[in-house]
Design a protein around this motif. Structure first.
Motif, PDB file in Angstrom:
ATOM      1  N   UNK A 290     -21.986  34.693 -60.920  1.00  0.00           N
ATOM      2  CA  UNK A 290     -21.282  34.239 -59.718  1.00  0.00           C
ATOM      3  C   UNK A 290     -21.903  34.833 -58.458  1.00  0.00           C
ATOM      4  N   UNK A 291     -22.315  36.084 -58.558  1.00  0.00           N
ATOM      5  CA  UNK A 291     -22.949  36.739 -57.419  1.00  0.00           C
ATOM      6  C   UNK A 291     -24.247  36.029 -57.038  1.00  0.00           C
ATOM      7  N   UNK A 292     -25.058  35.692 -58.053  1.00  0.00           N
ATOM      8  CA  UNK A 292     -26.331  35.015 -57.790  1.00  0.00           C
ATOM      9  C   UNK A 292     -26.099  33.607 -57.263  1.00  0.00           C
ATOM     10  N   UNK A 293     -25.106  32.908 -57.825  1.00  0.00           N
ATOM     11  CA  UNK A 293     -24.789  31.552 -57.378  1.00  0.00           C
ATOM     12  C   UNK A 293     -24.291  31.570 -55.937  1.00  0.00           C
ATOM     13  N   UNK A 294     -23.502  32.556 -55.612  1.00  0.00           N
ATOM     14  CA  UNK A 294     -23.013  32.703 -54.240  1.00  0.00           C
ATOM     15  C   UNK A 294     -24.171  32.961 -53.283  1.00  0.00           C
ATOM     16  N   UNK A 295     -25.120  33.769 -53.733  1.00  0.00           N
ATOM     17  CA  UNK A 295     -26.305  34.059 -52.921  1.00  0.00           C
ATOM     18  C   UNK A 295     -27.067  32.759 -52.628  1.00  0.00           C
ATOM     19  N   UNK A 296     -27.196  31.894 -53.644  1.00  0.00           N
ATOM     20  CA  UNK A 296     -27.871  30.611 -53.452  1.00  0.00           C
ATOM     21  C   UNK A 296     -27.140  29.764 -52.421  1.00  0.00           C
ATOM     22  N   UNK A 297     -25.804  29.754 -52.500  1.00  0.00           N
ATOM     23  CA  UNK A 297     -25.005  28.974 -51.550  1.00  0.00           C
ATOM     24  C   UNK A 297     -25.192  29.489 -50.128  1.00  0.00           C
ATOM     25  N   UNK A 298     -25.214  30.809 -50.002  1.00  0.00           N
ATOM     26  CA  UNK A 298     -25.392  31.410 -48.667  1.00  0.00           C
ATOM     27  C   UNK A 298     -26.747  31.031 -48.072  1.00  0.00           C
ATOM     28  N   UNK A 299     -27.773  30.935 -48.928  1.00  0.00           N
ATOM     29  CA  UNK A 299     -29.109  30.592 -48.471  1.00  0.00           C
ATOM     30  C   UNK A 299     -29.335  29.079 -48.432  1.00  0.00           C
TER      31      UNK A 299
END
Length: 828
Positions: A582-591
């Motif tokens: 979830x942390x990595x997926x959230x990072x993708x969304x932020x970018x």
């Protein structure tokens, strides 16, 4: 009432075709000189095929032609011409692998029936339904399906199902093997497989060699379903296919004749089915690497494999008991029978073997010997005492089988009804009809006369009309209408019979012919200019995107930090709602980096609901799309369940020409990943027809197998022991090249090329070719290396689209041992 399945036999040449027909095949499959997945078989020219087709059709046997290779754009016009010719001649069906050729066939030659090859990797209900919607008459399912899975597909689709029942097995899913292609340029998808699965390999675990029983780690046993044939029939399989277009005609004759008897035996008395010891022994003698039921009864685990002997094993007939150095001969203590002319081989001596030209007992020559005899055979190589001796060729059996297809008199006969009307003062009428509503009628010029001496009796007439000689016809019913005082010369009876039978032969062959098509020129027909091999680079107006495939959160983050425009996420059954994911997926969304969900190459029916749930979850988490790797999942994702998500088809879909690209695009694919076997020229030709992606870097999967290789070797028959999770595994070939072996969450084996693909320095040419995306497949890469590789390719793209054309990175910066794959050479 159970339907009796069709018995479908291989025909690598005319001799094998005759052997198949005369021994009871209902249909044969064969290849024309071009586009056959067995390019090393004899195959047929068009003229030879015309003769073969007439031979089979005269005897009521169907003929299917294998056009089951991937087709280049430059070959499509020739392939279409071939299909027109096959249709006009009356071919019963073509067997196709290439999706583009399939679409062209259904559009341009709609009267020619099409069967989907096992090379299409069809293994689920959705895949069969898509092909059925496209007009495919029959589907040859993947060999890895169980009877229960086949029953489900049959019940859900109602499609004709064909399955292999005897012969060699591939360790890899057919259509998904790139091993021969990448090692030596001989593509299995193009009919030139060099069978690397039959070579020797060593197993490494964490860099250390593991002792194995046998060194042929990728070599399966041969399929033999004679013992479970009733279960296959009751499962609803429509056609029983025997493998063997590379085998000799005696093999075809022997295997076909046995399966013919077994099918008929079951049909006559289903409750008392049996296989005789003689039949079992003959199947074993003809060819075996040991036998298996394959996957029909479930996963056979290690029992699938024949790791000690990759070639014909034959039958055990004794053991070496000594060696006479002076006479250069071995002593063999027999447990079976041997004759002069038989072939023998020896356990543990791969290259050793001989045909017995003479054998002796107590220095006296003999022609044959049996159990407990000790014989002497000339042989120059000294062999260890106790070595098992196999009879690899039974000369008497072979000679007997040869007679079944070499006799000038046909063995297979067609029953016919013959009717004669011969009234005095009228012309004689003779008709001959078969049981397929074909009938010929001859009215002779001869006017029946009254007898002056001895009248012609009904018995006289029947005797002459019964003389069908070397024709395929056999009178089953003769009706004669002749007065008692009539006279008919024998010559007139014979002439009328010969003419009627000849006419019936023509009718039986020519009824299959079809009207020729007027060759249309349309946008969908292959254009003449596509025959040119040279290509002009196309400058892309839109910026080429960089996609990266990853299988863990750290690699996902690294790819984004490295500059990936899109990331494909392969969770392999892992929970992507975990904190780390979830942390990595959230990072993708932020970018603002779009994520696509990777789906597996193999998704059986029992796994489809789980995949639907994963897709639904990905949609909920905001994924932009799905990477689809098989025909069935492609059909499933065409539905409303994934509305709003873009579809990328993966390289496993084997897109090799623009017709396949256009079909997938029309059905909803946003971007299509091209075959790894395409070269730059082919990429340039196809890229102008749609959004194309090409994999430029990473570990190239050369095999995907239902068999758990590591569990099969290190586990036992009851429990695999999850050894695959206990370390890093590789197999090493005879030249020392190491191939990474991984096992997924469904216990399927994935084998990767010994060299990492790296096309970093080719990025400018690939952009000019018109690709929409280039992809790094980082699923076999360490997460810390993913960012570096991504940055190198991103810089390569940026430098091309900027004024600064200088290449900042070299291939050696990101890949120590690498290959350019098929970028330059392509495949035959």
């Amino acid at each position: 009432m159970l339907k009796t399945p069709e018995l479908l036999a291989p025909a690598g040449n005319m001799e094998s075709l005759i052997a198949a027909v005369e021994n009871g095949a209902d249909a044969v499959y064969l290849g024309i000189k071009d586009f056959s997945a067995r390019a090393y078989a004899g195959n047929f020219t068009i003229e030879e095929f015309r003769e073969a087709l007439d031979f089979a059709h005269l005897r009521g046997v169907k003929v299917y032609v294998t056009v089951n290779t991937l087709i280049k754009d430059t070959e499509m016009k020739m392939a279409l011409e071939l299909m027109y010719t096959l249709d006009e001649l009356g071919t019963d069906a073509i067997i196709v692998q290439d999706m583009g050729l399939l679409t062209l066939a259904r559009e341009m030659v709609p009267t020619l029936p099409v069967h989907a090859s096992t090379q299409m990797t069809i293994h689920n209900t959705e895949g069969v339904l898509l092909l059925k919607e496209m007009g495919v008459k029959r589907v040859v399912l993947a060999r890895e399906l169980s009877l229960d899975e086949i029953k489900t597909i049959k019940a859900e689709t109602g499609a004709e199902i064909e399955a292999f029942v005897h012969g060699a097995l591939c360790i890899c899913y057919s259509g998904q093997c790139l091993m021969s292609s990448l090692i030596g340029g001989r593509s299995g998808n193009r009919g030139y497989c060099a069978q690397p699965c039959r070579k020797q390999y060593r197993l490494l675990k964490n860099g250390l060699e593991v002792k194995t029983e046998g060194s042929y780690l990728l070599s399966p046993k041969d399929l033999n379903t004679s013992g479970i044939l009733p279960e296959l029939i009751t499962a609803g399989i429509d056609s029983f296919k025997i493998e063997g277009r590379m085998k000799r005609p005696e093999y075809v004759a022997g295997v076909v004749s046995i399966y013919r008897r077994l099918i008929d035996r079951f049909a006559e008395d289903p409750d008392n089915y049996f296989v005789t010891e003689e039949e079992s022994t003959q199947l074993e003698q003809l060819f075996n690497r040991e036998f298996t039921n394959g996957y029909f009864k479930g996963d056979p685990a290690g029992e699938l494999m024949s790791r000690e002997r990759p070639h014909n094993q034959g039958i055990v007939v004794g053991k070496v008991s000594g060696y006479n150095q002076k006479r250069s001969s071995i002593l063999i203590e027999l447990s079976g029978e041997l004759e002069v002319g038989d072939g023998i081989g020896f356990e543990g001596y791969r290259e050793a073997g001989t045909v017995i030209r003479g054998m002796y007992i107590n220095n006296m020559p003999i022609k044959d010997a049996g159990k407990n005899d000790i014989i002497s055979v000339n042989f120059e190589q000294a062999l260890k005492s106790g070595t098992i001796v196999y009879r690899t060729l039974d000369d008497s059996l072979m000679k007997g089988l040869q007679q079944s297809f070499s006799s000038p008199s046909p063995i297979r006969k067609i029953p016919v009804s013959i009717s004669l009307k011969a009234h005095t003062g009228e012309k004689m009428e003779l008709s001959v009809s078969d049981n397929e509503n074909n009938s010929s009628k001859i009215i002779s010029d001869y006017v029946v006369e009254k007898s002056q001496k001895r009248p012609t009796t009904a018995e006289d007439v029947e005797k002459q009309l019964s003389k069908t000689g070397n024709t395929v016809f056999e009178p089953a019913d003769i009706r004669i209408d002749i007065p008692e005082d009539a006279f008919i010369p024998i010559k007139e009876l014979n002439n009328a019979r010969t003419e009627a039978i000849s006419e019936l032969e023509k009718l039986r062959m020519e009824k299959y012919r079809r009207q020729p098509y007027i060759r249309p020129v349309t946008d969908n027909a292959p254009a003449a200019e596509e025959e040119k091999e040279e290509h002009e680079p196309v400058t892309s107006e839109e910026r080429t995107m960089l996609s990266v495939s990853v299988n863990n959160p750290k690699s996902l983050t690294s790819a984004i930090k490295g500059g990936a425009d899109i990331v494909y996420l392969d969770s392999d059954g892992k929970n992507i709602e975990s904190e780390e994911w979830c942390s990595a997926i959230t990072f993708a969304a932020e970018k603002e980096i779009p994520l696509y969900l990777h789906t597996p190459v193999i998704v059986k029916d029992a796994e489809m609901d789980k995949l639907r749930d994963r897709i639904a979850l990905a949609k909920k988490l905001g994924f932009a799309g799905i990477v689809v790797a098989n025909t069935g999942v492609f059909r499933m994702t065409m539905g409303s369940a994934v509305s709003g998500m873009k579809i990328v088809t993966d390289s496993s879909m084997n897109v090799f020409n623009r017709h396949t690209l256009e079909f997938l695009t029309e059905k909803g694919a946003d971007t299509v990943t091209l075959s790894a076997e395409m070269n730059l020229g082919q990429i340039t030709k196809i890229a102008k027809y749609g959004n194309c992606e090409y994999i430029v870097h990473g570990g190239v999967q050369v095999m995907e197998s239902e068999h758990c290789l590591i569990g099969g070797i290190l586990g036992d028959t009851e429990d695999c022991g999850s050894h695959c999770k206990s370390g890093k595994f590789e197999i090493v070939d005879e030249k020392g090249y190491e191939f990474l072996v991984q096992t997924d969450s469904d216990c399927r084996t994935h084998i990767y090329n010994s060299r990492e693909l790296c096309l970093l320095e080719e990025v400018p040419q690939l952009i000019k070719a018109g690709l929409s995306r280039i992809r790094i497949d980082a699923r076999t890469m360490k997460s810390e290396h993913v960012g570096k590789a991504t940055r190198a390719y991103k810089d390569g793209i940026d430098s091309h689209f900027s004024q600064n054309k200088k290449q900042a990175w070299e291939s050696s910066d990101i890949s120590e041992y690498h290959t350019r794959g098929h970028y330059h050479r392509g495949v035959l």
